[in-house]
Design an enzyme around this catalytic site. Structure first.
Site, PDB file in Angstrom:
ATOM      1  N   THR A 139      86.729  22.030  18.258  1.00  0.00           N
ATOM      2  CA  THR A 139      87.445  20.926  18.534  1.00  0.00           C
ATOM      3  C   THR A 139      89.018  21.237  18.656  1.00  0.00           C
ATOM      4  O   THR A 139      90.042  20.391  18.385  1.00  0.00           O
ATOM      5  CB  THR A 139      87.567  19.618  17.437  1.00  0.00           C
ATOM      6  OG1 THR A 139      87.264  20.337  16.360  1.00  0.00           O
ATOM      7  CG2 THR A 139      85.872  19.052  17.881  1.00  0.00           C
ATOM      8  N   GLY A 140      89.164  22.667  18.542  1.00  0.00           N
ATOM      9  CA  GLY A 140      90.639  23.148  18.532  1.00  0.00           C
ATOM     10  C   GLY A 140      91.307  23.438  17.177  1.00  0.00           C
ATOM     11  O   GLY A 140      92.272  23.260  17.215  1.00  0.00           O
ATOM     12  N   GLY A 179      87.050  19.890  10.900  1.00  0.00           N
ATOM     13  CA  GLY A 179      86.274  19.416  12.418  1.00  0.00           C
ATOM     14  C   GLY A 179      85.312  20.149  12.783  1.00  0.00           C
ATOM     15  O   GLY A 179      85.309  21.233  12.361  1.00  0.00           O
ATOM     16  N   PRO A 180      84.283  19.321  13.639  1.00  0.00           N
ATOM     17  CA  PRO A 180      83.550  20.253  14.200  1.00  0.00           C
ATOM     18  C   PRO A 180      83.830  21.480  15.219  1.00  0.00           C
ATOM     19  O   PRO A 180      84.985  21.472  15.464  1.00  0.00           O
ATOM     20  CB  PRO A 180      82.762  19.227  15.167  1.00  0.00           C
ATOM     21  CG  PRO A 180      83.514  17.838  14.794  1.00  0.00           C
ATOM     22  CD  PRO A 180      84.521  18.008  14.265  1.00  0.00           C
ATOM     23  N   HIS A 207      61.467   6.299  31.297  1.00  0.00           N
ATOM     24  CA  HIS A 207      62.628   6.302  30.672  1.00  0.00           C
ATOM     25  C   HIS A 207      63.713   5.414  31.455  1.00  0.00           C
ATOM     26  O   HIS A 207      64.537   4.595  30.914  1.00  0.00           O
ATOM     27  CB  HIS A 207      63.323   7.623  30.082  1.00  0.00           C
ATOM     28  CG  HIS A 207      62.479   8.509  29.181  1.00  0.00           C
ATOM     29  ND1 HIS A 207      62.439   7.852  28.014  1.00  0.00           N
ATOM     30  CD2 HIS A 207      62.047   9.759  29.286  1.00  0.00           C
ATOM     31  CE1 HIS A 207      61.630   8.694  27.177  1.00  0.00           C
ATOM     32  NE2 HIS A 207      61.277   9.868  27.918  1.00  0.00           N
ATOM     33  N   GLU A 234      60.132  10.655  33.168  1.00  0.00           N
ATOM     34  CA  GLU A 234      61.380  10.297  33.302  1.00  0.00           C
ATOM     35  C   GLU A 234      61.676   8.997  34.008  1.00  0.00           C
ATOM     36  O   GLU A 234      62.458   8.380  33.347  1.00  0.00           O
ATOM     37  CB  GLU A 234      62.205  11.604  33.905  1.00  0.00           C
ATOM     38  CG  GLU A 234      62.067  13.006  33.188  1.00  0.00           C
ATOM     39  CD  GLU A 234      62.254  12.811  31.971  1.00  0.00           C
ATOM     40  OE1 GLU A 234      63.270  12.074  31.436  1.00  0.00           O
ATOM     41  OE2 GLU A 234      61.728  13.466  31.015  1.00  0.00           O
ATOM     42  N   ASP A 245      60.497  12.562  22.241  1.00  0.00           N
ATOM     43  CA  ASP A 245      61.009  11.150  22.078  1.00  0.00           C
ATOM     44  C   ASP A 245      60.717  10.352  20.836  1.00  0.00           C
ATOM     45  O   ASP A 245      61.297   9.702  20.310  1.00  0.00           O
ATOM     46  CB  ASP A 245      60.402  10.388  23.305  1.00  0.00           C
ATOM     47  CG  ASP A 245      60.791  11.185  24.631  1.00  0.00           C
ATOM     48  OD1 ASP A 245      61.866  11.695  24.777  1.00  0.00           O
ATOM     49  OD2 ASP A 245      59.931  10.888  25.481  1.00  0.00           O
TER      50      ASP A 245
HETATM   51  P1  ADP Z   1      87.645  25.606  16.676  1.00  0.00           P
HETATM   52  O1  ADP Z   1      88.330  26.792  16.083  1.00  0.00           O
HETATM   53  O2  ADP Z   1      87.805  24.253  16.251  1.00  0.00           O
HETATM   54  O3  ADP Z   1      86.105  25.937  16.660  1.00  0.00           O
HETATM   55  P2  ADP Z   1      88.989  26.598  19.172  1.00  0.00           P
HETATM   56  O4  ADP Z   1      90.248  26.142  18.630  1.00  0.00           O
HETATM   57  O5  ADP Z   1      88.423  28.000  18.841  1.00  0.00           O
HETATM   58  O6  ADP Z   1      87.776  25.631  18.260  1.00  0.00           O
HETATM   59  O7  ADP Z   1      88.537  26.030  20.456  1.00  0.00           O
HETATM   60  C1  ADP Z   1      88.049  26.760  21.548  1.00  0.00           C
HETATM   61  C2  ADP Z   1      88.683  26.598  22.877  1.00  0.00           C
HETATM   62  O8  ADP Z   1      88.480  25.409  23.341  1.00  0.00           O
HETATM   63  C3  ADP Z   1      90.169  26.743  22.837  1.00  0.00           C
HETATM   64  O9  ADP Z   1      90.553  28.174  23.194  1.00  0.00           O
HETATM   65  C4  ADP Z   1      90.698  25.753  23.951  1.00  0.00           C
HETATM   66  O10 ADP Z   1      90.488  26.489  25.121  1.00  0.00           O
HETATM   67  C5  ADP Z   1      89.301  24.874  24.080  1.00  0.00           C
HETATM   68  N1  ADP Z   1      89.862  23.659  23.385  1.00  0.00           N
HETATM   69  C6  ADP Z   1      89.311  23.205  22.031  1.00  0.00           C
HETATM   70  N2  ADP Z   1      90.042  21.935  21.671  1.00  0.00           N
HETATM   71  C7  ADP Z   1      90.990  21.828  22.571  1.00  0.00           C
HETATM   72  C8  ADP Z   1      92.037  20.661  22.675  1.00  0.00           C
HETATM   73  N3  ADP Z   1      92.088  19.846  21.765  1.00  0.00           N
HETATM   74  N4  ADP Z   1      92.955  20.774  23.646  1.00  0.00           N
HETATM   75  C9  ADP Z   1      92.909  21.860  24.639  1.00  0.00           C
HETATM   76  N5  ADP Z   1      91.806  22.720  24.639  1.00  0.00           N
HETATM   77  C10 ADP Z   1      91.078  22.603  23.618  1.00  0.00           C
HETATM   78 ZN    ZN Z   2      60.620  11.531  27.285  1.00  0.00          ZN
END
Ligand code: ADP
Ligand code: ZN
Ligand code: MG
Length: 615
Positions: A220-221, A216-217, A441, A438, A513
């Site tokens: 995203t946790g 995942g990006p 837009h 702006e 743009d």
């Molecule tokens: P990744 O490893 O996917 O790049 P991380 O797990 O390191 O992302 O996320 C960085 C921080 O962002 C985490 O320490 C947390 O505080 C917050 N975070 C990211 N995703 C979540 C989530 N789904 N729920 C709660 N906190 C999150």
């Molecule tokens: Zn513009």
């Protein structure tokens, strides 16, 4: 990740403290002793600096009865004259000075000659003064060498004694700390159960899960989830980033993998977390990328280790990547990373839940509407949201407030995505142009039925832009319609349309743009089949597999068709521009009002904007 102790110069058989002594203390002691000795030597030399004179002249001088006394020390002859002068001469090591005098018919008994044996002190001094610079040089080179190797191991000890590198972490993070990724949590619960009750699975002959790939990006946790699995199952956690495997010397990566797995097995049940696994697990050679020996060896070693797990090992490898499309298929085979969990940017509910987790312990004003913030933060990752709350808290502290306000949250949300405000000095004329751009837009967006509402307009510059108009897309839209795409392009043309209509002049401010609008228009023609050229894919053909791997080949397109494509792109963009100009002309009054207010206030929120355009 703080699982790596900083001292990496540990050689086998030495404790880390000793290793520290070796490098720094020895260096300092050597330097100090060298300094003092050279000082001592130079002081000795001060007493002894006499001009030199050849021995033959000394003999002459003795004959002339000018000499008072003579000192002989080793090969050095020091002659003191009656007038108080002193000179030194060097004699041949074999030839005795006294016999030389006797040969020259000098009665040595009448002379005051002192023969000093070479004093042992001075011997040591001479010896050391030669030796120490050498030692110092060697020490210095070793020092440089170690510095250059940085956090890496010495060449002489690679593959050994690195168990110290993999410090086990005990994670206190649980699933409660992760929000908005319910499917992922559900899948991982099985892993947790396996780590907690391995017997249950073994009895049924179930093959243990070996590898889980989180895909995942950024933000995203992924890391958070891996830690949560460790925390939930209460097992130690060993983590390393893919890039840490890559070393200057081929073979180190593989040695580290062996080591890591051995350490984790000893501590089993346990979890190995490999972050950025794409750094090693990229598709192997046979492609545009040149073969990379080190990467290949490291990857192979991971595969070997994972294949070598016995059912009793109870080690689970969790790997994370945001480039799943690059991974080597060998990693994904059954028995390796056969569980894949896809994480994506959280939806409204996910964002709301994440906001609530990270808002804990921070004082907010009572009327904070989390729903509104969650709606407004489309496309924000969990990390962005956490960052946003933190920025808001910092802003509140800076303003000496005891609670965090909605305005501070709003500002933080913009800052996280667009960068901090820049107090760039704008002349009134510049401000006016930016305001109309702006406002253009905003107006064109507002007066098109299918467009999302304008969330905020600002002429405060941020990052590279002089101003911005925020139109967060509605969260529940799954399909992009042709109508909406065309209207988006029209909105993007609104800035230039306003400049042109109001000032009869064009500026460079609209370049971005045009870039975006052209991209959308091209995709409409080439990929989405939304032009008279028909529902044909003129671009690369995609072969999208189950979870994002893509391969593509370029279609062969005739020159004639290429120019038709360009023509269609042009038609879409120019249509958008014409529509934008029409909307601007029709709503000139609203445009003026918004632009004027923008010059005054610099920033308008959704309500302020709506009031101006609906009156
Ligand atoms: P990744 O490893 O996917 O790049 P991380 O797990 O390191 O992302 O996320 C960085 C921080 O962002 C985490 O320490 C947390 O505080 C917050 N975070 C990211 N995703 C979540 C989530 N789904 N729920 C709660 N906190 C999150
Ligand atoms: Zn513009
Ligand atoms: Mg991470």
């Amino acid at each position: 990740m703080q699982n790596k102790p900083k001292n990496n110069d540990v050689k086998p058989g030495q404790t880390p403290t000793k290793a520290k002594l070796n490098i720094k203390t020895v260096f300092v002691v050597l330097f100090a002793s060298f300094f003092f000795l050279s000082l001592l030597l130079s002081m000795k030399d001060v007493n002894k600096t006499y001009p030199e004179k050849p021995l033959t002249q000394i003999v002459q001088d003795i004959k002339k009865n000018k000499v008072k006394s003579i000192e002989i020390e080793g090969n050095k002859v020091t002659t003191f004259y009656k007038n108080g002068d002193g000179v030194t001469s060097n004699k041949e090591p074999e030839g005795g000075f006294i016999s030389l005098l006797q040969q020259s018919d000098i009665d040595t008994s009448k002379l005051d000659i002192t023969v000093k044996s070479i004093d042992s002190n001075s011997l040591i001094v001479t010896f050391l003064s030669n030796l120490i610079p050498t030692i110092l040089m060697i020490a210095f080179f070793i020092f440089l060498f170690k510095q250059a190797r940085g956090a890496q191991d010495s060449v002489f000890s690679f593959g050994q004694a690195k168990s110290k590198k993999y410090v086990k972490e005990i994670s206190r993070i649980t699933f409660e700390d992760v929000a908005g990724v319910n499917e992922a949590k559900k899948e991982l619960e099985e892993i947790v159960d396996f780590l907690k009750h391995p017997k249950k699975y073994q009895k049924l002959g179930a093959r243990s899960p070996k590898g889980v790939l989180l895909f995942g990006p950024a933000g995203t946790g992924k890391t958070l989830l891996a830690k949560a699995v460790a925390g939930e199952s209460n097992v130690p956690f060993f983590s390393i980033a893919g890039s840490e495997f890559m070393e200057m010397l081929v073979g180190i990566g593989a040695a580290r993998v062996r080591d890591l797995f051995a350490t984790a097995k000893k501590a089993s049940p346990s979890i190995i977390f490999i972050d950025e696994v794409d750094a090693i697990g990229r598709t192997r050679s046979g492609g545009a990328m040149p073969a990379h020996d080190e990467r290949e060896q490291t990857l192979n070693q991971i595969l070997v280790e994972m294949d070598g797990f016995t059912p009793n090992d109870q080690v689970i490898v969790i790997a994370a990547t945001n480039r799943g499309d690059l991974l080597d298929p060998a990693l994904l085979r059954p028995g390796r990373f056969d569980r894949r969990i896809v994480l994506d940017y959280p939806d409204v509910e996910g964002r709301l839940a994440i906001l609530k987790i990270h808002a804990k312990g921070k004082p907010f004003v009572k009327d904070v509407s989390w729903e509104k913030i969650a709606k407004r933060t489309v496309g924000y990752s969990g990390a962005d949201l956490e960052n946003m709350l933190n920025e808001a808290a910092i802003a509140a502290a800076r303003d000496n407030k005891t609670t965090i306000s909605m305005a501070q949250l709003e500002e933080a949300a913009t800052k996280v995505k667009l960068g901090p405000e820049k107090k760039r000095l704008q002349t009134d004329a510049d401000k006016n142009i930016t305001a109309y751009h702006e406002a253009g837009h905003g107006i064109v967006t507002h007066f098109q039925p299918n467009m999302d509402p304008v969330h905020r307009i600002s002429i405060i510059s941020r990052g590279m832009s002089l101003g911005f108009t925020l139109i967060p897309p509605r969260a529940d839209r799954l399909h992009e319609t042709k109508t909406h795409l065309v209207q988006m392009i029209t909105s993007m043309m609104g800035g230039r349309a306003a400049e042109e209509t109001v000032f009869g002049e064009t500026t460079t401010g609209a370049a971005n743009d045009f870039d975006q609008a052209t991209r959308i228009a091209r995709a409409m023609v080439v990929e989405y089949g939304m032009s008279p050229l028909g529902p044909i894919n003129f671009g690369p053909t995609f072969d999208v597999t189950e979870w994002g791997r893509q391969s593509w080949e370029q279609n062969t397109i005739s020159q004639n068709l290429l120019s038709q494509i360009d023509e269609q792109v042009k038609v879409i963009v120019m249509d958008g521009y014409a529509k934008a100009v029409a909307i601007i002309k029709k709503n000139r009054k609203s445009l003026d009002k918004v632009a004027l207010e923008l010059v005054k206030k610099e920033s308008l929120d959704d309500e302020e904007f709506l009031k101006l355009v609906t009156k």
